[in-house]
Motif scaffolding. Structure first.
Motif, PDB file in Angstrom:
ATOM      1  N   PHE A 250      -1.020  56.441 -24.634  1.00  0.00           N
ATOM      2  CA  PHE A 250      -2.241  56.352 -23.912  1.00  0.00           C
ATOM      3  C   PHE A 250      -3.246  55.518 -24.949  1.00  0.00           C
ATOM      4  CE2 PHE A 250      -1.628  60.572 -25.806  1.00  0.00           C
ATOM      5  CZ  PHE A 250      -2.623  60.666 -26.948  1.00  0.00           C
TER       6      PHE A 250
ATOM      7  N   ARG B  27      -5.538  63.656 -26.773  1.00  0.00           N
ATOM      8  CA  ARG B  27      -5.596  64.645 -25.548  1.00  0.00           C
ATOM      9  C   ARG B  27      -5.224  65.940 -25.763  1.00  0.00           C
ATOM     10  NH1 ARG B  27      -2.303  60.621 -21.136  1.00  0.00           N
ATOM     11  NH2 ARG B  27      -4.029  59.358 -20.805  1.00  0.00           N
TER      12      ARG B  27
ATOM     13  N   ASP C  40      -9.509  64.850 -22.344  1.00  0.00           N
ATOM     14  CA  ASP C  40      -8.900  63.691 -22.614  1.00  0.00           C
ATOM     15  C   ASP C  40     -10.109  62.621 -23.350  1.00  0.00           C
ATOM     16  OD1 ASP C  40      -7.724  61.183 -22.176  1.00  0.00           O
ATOM     17  OD2 ASP C  40      -7.211  61.299 -20.072  1.00  0.00           O
TER      18      ASP C  40
ATOM     19  N   THR D 127      -7.644  56.157 -20.725  1.00  0.00           N
ATOM     20  CA  THR D 127      -8.269  56.518 -19.818  1.00  0.00           C
ATOM     21  C   THR D 127      -9.641  55.985 -19.698  1.00  0.00           C
ATOM     22  OG1 THR D 127      -6.930  58.773 -19.610  1.00  0.00           O
ATOM     23  CG2 THR D 127      -9.273  58.863 -18.626  1.00  0.00           C
TER      24      THR D 127
ATOM     25  N   ARG E 214      -9.506  52.466 -18.466  1.00  0.00           N
ATOM     26  CA  ARG E 214      -9.558  52.481 -17.035  1.00  0.00           C
ATOM     27  C   ARG E 214     -10.692  53.050 -16.041  1.00  0.00           C
ATOM     28  NH1 ARG E 214      -5.441  56.461 -16.206  1.00  0.00           N
ATOM     29  NH2 ARG E 214      -6.923  57.843 -15.768  1.00  0.00           N
ATOM     30  N   ASP E 215     -11.307  53.720 -16.576  1.00  0.00           N
ATOM     31  CA  ASP E 215     -12.446  54.239 -15.849  1.00  0.00           C
ATOM     32  C   ASP E 215     -13.546  53.390 -16.120  1.00  0.00           C
ATOM     33  OD1 ASP E 215     -11.702  56.807 -15.427  1.00  0.00           O
ATOM     34  OD2 ASP E 215     -12.577  58.051 -17.042  1.00  0.00           O
TER      35      ASP E 215
END
Length: 181
Positions: A142, A147, A158, A163, A166-167
């Motif tokens: 990741f 996490r 998270d 993440t 990506r967000d």
């Protein structure tokens, strides 16, 4: 004879008047048809111009969208490189410790599994020592961060870079300067 001439002239005059009337009617009808044809051709020309304009605008929007997507990809590629540079810095382990401590505080004594990225395996023992908790090496990459899973409360905390990137990628829009995104 004069009477016959008068009748002949009368017939010729009435025929002439009838022909003049037919000619006038024909001129009026031809003028009307000409105006209709001009209006129709004008409408057709405007429609063709509008279609061409719409097609050109669509092509421009597609090109703009493609360029923006390419720029967005470049920006996030550079951002990923900056994240990798940050992960090599002395601040990164401190960030991981803060994330782990925040998760422990949030869990408030609940059983929890804390995962670190496989690339951070060399930091595992020092992080465990600094936080006083056991860490697990994730099988999934990741990118970095941590996490945490609190199974009895079905909670995932998270703080992974994957993440977050990506967000941000999904939310990222170019502002068009004129209020158009």
């Amino acid at each position: 004879m004069e009477e016959a001439r008068a009748q002949g002239n009368e017939i010729i005059d009435s025929y002439r008047d009838a022909l003049e009337k037919v000619l006038q009617d024909h001129k009026v009808e031809a003028q009307r048809q000409s105006e209709i044809r001009i209006k129709t051709e004008t409408i057709n020309a405007k429609q063709q111009i509008n279609q061409s304009l719409a097609k050109a605008q669509l092509d421009l929007k597609r090109e703009q969208s493609k360029i923006q997507q390419d720029l967005k990809d470049k920006i996030f590629k550079e951002t990923l490189e900056l994240v990798h540079d940050y992960m090599k810095s002395a601040d990164y382990p401190d960030f991981l410790i803060r994330c782990i401590r925040d998760a422990l505080t949030f869990a408030n004594g609940s059983s929890m599994t804390i995962y670190i990225n496989p690339s951070d395996e060399s930091l595992k023992s020092s992080l465990e020592e600094a936080t006083g908790t056991q860490l697990t090496i994730s099988t999934e990459d990741f990118i970095g961060g941590v996490r945490c899973v609190i199974r009895d409360r079905n909670i995932l905390i998270d703080h992974s870079f994957k993440t977050q990137l990506r967000d941000e990628y999904d939310k990222f829009l170019f502002s068009g300067g004129d209020g158009i995104a």
